[in-house]
Design a protein around this motif. Structure first.
Motif, short mmCIF file in Angstrom:
data_model
loop_
_atom_site.label_atom_id
_atom_site.label_comp_id
_atom_site.label_asym_id
_atom_site.label_seq_id
_atom_site.Cartn_x
_atom_site.Cartn_y
_atom_site.Cartn_z
N LEU A 1 8.06 8.85 53.70
CA LEU A 1 8.14 9.51 52.33
C LEU A 1 7.05 10.30 52.90
CD1 LEU A 1 8.78 8.99 49.22
CD2 LEU A 1 6.88 6.26 49.20
N SER A 2 6.12 9.68 52.79
CA SER A 2 4.85 10.76 52.56
C SER A 2 5.13 11.69 54.13
CB SER A 2 3.68 9.48 53.45
OG SER A 2 4.05 9.25 54.86
N TYR A 3 6.05 11.81 54.48
CA TYR A 3 6.19 12.89 55.22
C TYR A 3 5.60 13.97 54.82
CZ TYR A 3 8.42 15.88 59.52
OH TYR A 3 8.10 17.29 60.18
N PRO A 4 5.74 14.83 54.30
CA PRO A 4 5.19 15.86 53.43
C PRO A 4 3.92 15.93 53.56
CG PRO A 4 7.36 15.64 52.15
CD PRO A 4 6.73 14.02 52.90
N ALA A 5 3.63 15.68 53.44
CA ALA A 5 1.73 14.42 53.26
C ALA A 5 0.98 15.29 54.83
CB ALA A 5 1.10 13.58 52.65
N TRP A 6 1.74 14.65 55.62
CA TRP A 6 1.54 14.54 56.54
C TRP A 6 2.07 15.13 58.05
CZ3 TRP A 6 4.32 12.88 61.21
CH2 TRP A 6 5.31 11.49 61.11
N GLN A 7 2.89 16.29 57.15
CA GLN A 7 3.54 17.14 58.86
C GLN A 7 2.63 17.67 59.15
OE1 GLN A 7 4.78 19.90 58.11
NE2 GLN A 7 5.95 21.09 59.53
N TRP A 8 1.47 18.65 58.52
CA TRP A 8 0.88 19.42 58.57
C TRP A 8 -0.08 19.25 60.27
CZ3 TRP A 8 -4.54 18.64 59.41
CH2 TRP A 8 -5.06 17.20 58.60
N VAL A 9 0.17 18.33 60.36
CA VAL A 9 -0.95 17.73 61.48
C VAL A 9 -0.25 17.65 63.22
CG1 VAL A 9 -1.78 15.20 62.29
CG2 VAL A 9 -1.80 15.45 60.59
N LEU A 10 1.41 17.38 63.01
CA LEU A 10 2.17 17.84 64.45
C LEU A 10 2.11 19.41 64.34
CD1 LEU A 10 5.31 16.74 63.16
CD2 LEU A 10 3.23 15.05 64.55
N PRO A 11 1.64 20.40 63.60
CA PRO A 11 1.76 21.88 64.49
C PRO A 11 -0.18 22.03 64.57
CG PRO A 11 2.10 22.09 62.13
CD PRO A 11 2.43 20.88 62.94
N ALA A 12 -0.80 21.25 64.06
CA ALA A 12 -2.30 21.35 64.25
C ALA A 12 -2.97 20.85 65.77
CB ALA A 12 -2.88 21.16 63.05
N PHE A 13 -2.61 19.52 65.74
CA PHE A 13 -2.70 18.94 66.90
C PHE A 13 -1.85 18.69 68.45
CE2 PHE A 13 -4.90 17.59 63.35
CZ PHE A 13 -7.02 18.09 63.03
N ALA A 14 -0.36 18.09 67.73
CA ALA A 14 0.18 18.16 68.68
C ALA A 14 1.31 19.59 69.11
CB ALA A 14 1.90 17.52 67.95
N VAL B 1 12.47 18.63 55.22
CA VAL B 1 11.22 18.42 54.73
C VAL B 1 11.23 17.41 53.65
CG1 VAL B 1 8.83 18.20 54.40
CG2 VAL B 1 9.36 19.39 55.94
N ALA B 2 11.91 17.58 53.07
CA ALA B 2 12.30 17.05 51.43
C ALA B 2 13.43 16.21 51.77
CB ALA B 2 12.84 18.12 50.60
N GLY B 3 14.17 16.26 52.76
CA GLY B 3 15.23 15.48 53.63
C GLY B 3 14.95 14.58 53.79
N VAL B 4 13.88 14.74 54.62
CA VAL B 4 13.09 13.32 55.39
C VAL B 4 13.06 12.29 53.84
CG1 VAL B 4 11.32 12.49 56.55
CG2 VAL B 4 12.64 14.34 57.55
N CYS B 5 12.11 13.02 53.22
CA CYS B 5 10.87 12.92 52.03
C CYS B 5 12.00 11.70 51.22
CB CYS B 5 10.87 13.45 51.39
SG CYS B 5 9.33 12.63 49.79
N ALA B 6 13.78 12.54 51.56
CA ALA B 6 14.34 11.50 50.40
C ALA B 6 14.58 10.15 50.28
CB ALA B 6 15.80 12.15 50.33
N VAL B 7 14.66 10.73 52.01
CA VAL B 7 15.20 9.00 53.36
C VAL B 7 14.22 7.75 52.45
CG1 VAL B 7 16.00 8.08 54.99
CG2 VAL B 7 16.19 10.20 54.78
N GLY B 8 13.05 8.82 52.79
CA GLY B 8 12.01 7.79 52.81
C GLY B 8 12.34 6.74 51.35
#
Length: 439
Positions: free
Chosen positions: A146-159, A185-192
């Motif tokens: 559900l919160s994936y849109p809020a923390w998805q930016w961490v992956l390109p920035a740090f991973a 991203v919207a699909g992941v959020c919907a499943v969440g």
């Protein structure tokens, strides 16, 4: 309610944020470490006790294991009460048949509560693993997606990857697939969203299994509960009888006894005046005659309060009709008694005093204009229903009131007392008493 809560559960939208959901989730999370510890304790102690059974040490070790399991059961009842709203009575304490170590060992080894608690500890490990895994996985993945849109930016920035990788082996292997586009991203959020709003009901279902296990294995036996109820009812009956005796003593002391003492004094004075002032003596004797009538009336009222003669001689129909005539409701009280035979005198007396107390309450505390009393038999129950069109608001929640006393008196004979009295009225009070045939 013994054994559970009667509160209404949360709605669909409020379930993920409800206190009930989080308390049940906490209970499921704690199941695993507690189950591991209790399972280990029970298996080690019982195995060691059985293994040492060929020696004297096996019996004390086995008894210690059962006693410890009883302690685990007490802790689990407290945890279920705090987190699952499961309310139940405590099992009876151990009662050794004789003092000393051997008496205690015998009582522990015959303790059904301890052995059922040991079984609970054994069953809790597989169930605790399952409940912990399902609830934690679903709850964690639901909120993470559900919160994936809020923390998805961490992956390109740090991973060093554009989004959450769901497929691929890297260079030279299968192609890599990331959830990085807006639709993904919207699909992941919907499943969440689906998981977050569905998981509370899964958690509730798992918690209900815990409730069943606690009630089934850790609650007191039906016989123990019945004995406790009978002990409580016996205490209520004794207290009620003592209160009635105090009331009778007070009424005699303050009423008829005081009037008879004054009457004796007046007659003594009249006797002294009889020779030199016969007219004054005659007046005093006439006044004493009036006092005698009042004393007799007070004694009749007192006897009616103990057990009215009309009830003994003519039964409930005539006795309740007599009570209804003393009720001050402007429109009168309609009494209907539909009984083919008379119940036992004790039940008949309780029914009489119940109706009498209710009609007295209507006269004193309501603005009712009419009232009805209906008495009938339904199978093995004596049914009583008193209805009035007053302002309502009657309740048994206030200790020390007449309705509270009636409730205790009726419950003491395995009866039921129900009040339907919304504010604004009307009020309908129903009492059920066990039917015992008059001997």
């Amino acid at each position: 309610m013994p054994g559970g809560s009667a509160r209404r559960g949360p709605g669909l939208l409020g379930a993920p944020f409800a206190a009930r959901t989080w308390k049940e989730f906490l209970h499921l999370v704690l199941d695993l470490p507690i189950a591991v510890a209790s399972f280990t304790y029970v298996v080690v102690m019982l195995s060691l006790g059985v293994g040492l059974a060929v020696t004297f040490m096996g019996i004390p070790v086995l008894a210690a294991g059962v006693a410890g399991a009883r302690g685990w059961g007490a802790m689990e009842r407290a945890r279920a009460a705090a987190l699952l709203d499961v309310r139940m009575g405590r099992p009876s304490p151990l009662q050794p048949a004789r003092p000393g170590l051997m008496g205690w060992l015998g009582a522990v080894l015959r303790d059904g509560v301890g052995w059922r608690s040991a079984l609970y500890c054994l069953l809790m490990l597989p169930w605790g693993v399952f409940g912990f895994t399902v609830s934690v996985v679903l709850w964690t993945y639901g909120w993470a997606m559900l919160s994936y849109p809020a923390w998805q930016w961490v992956l390109p920035a740090f991973a060093g990857q554009p989004g959450l990788q769901i497929y691929g082996d890297g260079p030279g292997g299968r192609p890599e697939i990331y959830l990085d586009s807006v639709p993904e991203v919207a699909g992941v959020c919907a499943v969440g969203v689906v998981l977050v709003f569905a998981t509370p009901w899964v958690i509730h279902g798992l918690a209900n299994v815990n409730r069943l296990m606690v009630r089934g294995l850790l609650s007191p036996s039906a016989l123990t509960e019945r004995v406790r109820e009978l002990e409580d009812d016996r205490g209520t009956v004794v207290d009620t009888a003592a209160a009635d005796l105090r009331r009778i003593e007070r009424d005699l002391h303050d009423g008829a006894q005081a009037r008879l003492v004054a009457l004796a004094m007046d007659l003594g004075l009249a006797k002294e005046k009889l020779d030199h002032d016969p007219q004054a003596a005659a007046r005093m004797v006439d006044a004493a005659h009036g006092e005698v009538k009042l004393a007799l009336q007070e004694l009749r009222d007192l006897a009616r309060g103990i057990h009215p003669a009309i009830l003994t001689d003519r039964g409930l129909d005539a006795a309740l009709s007599s009570v209804a005539t003393r009720c001050t409701v402007p429109g009168g009280v309609r009494v209907t008694v539909d009984l083919d035979t008379r119940p036992a005198s004790a039940i008949e007396g309780i029914a009489y005093f119940t109706v009498s107390e209710l009609l007295t309450n209507i006269s004193k505390h309501t603005t009712a204009r009419t009232a009805t009393v209906d008495v009938w038999r339904s199978d093995n129950r004596l049914m009583i229903q008193v209805h009035d069109d007053g302002q309502g608001g009657a309740t048994t929640n206030t200790p020390g009131t007449g309705l509270t006393g009636l409730t205790e008196r009726i419950h003491a004979v395995d009866g039921v007392f129900m009040i339907d009295s919304p504010h604004g009225g009307p009020t309908t009070i129903t009492a059920e008493l066990p039917w015992h045939t008059r001997s």
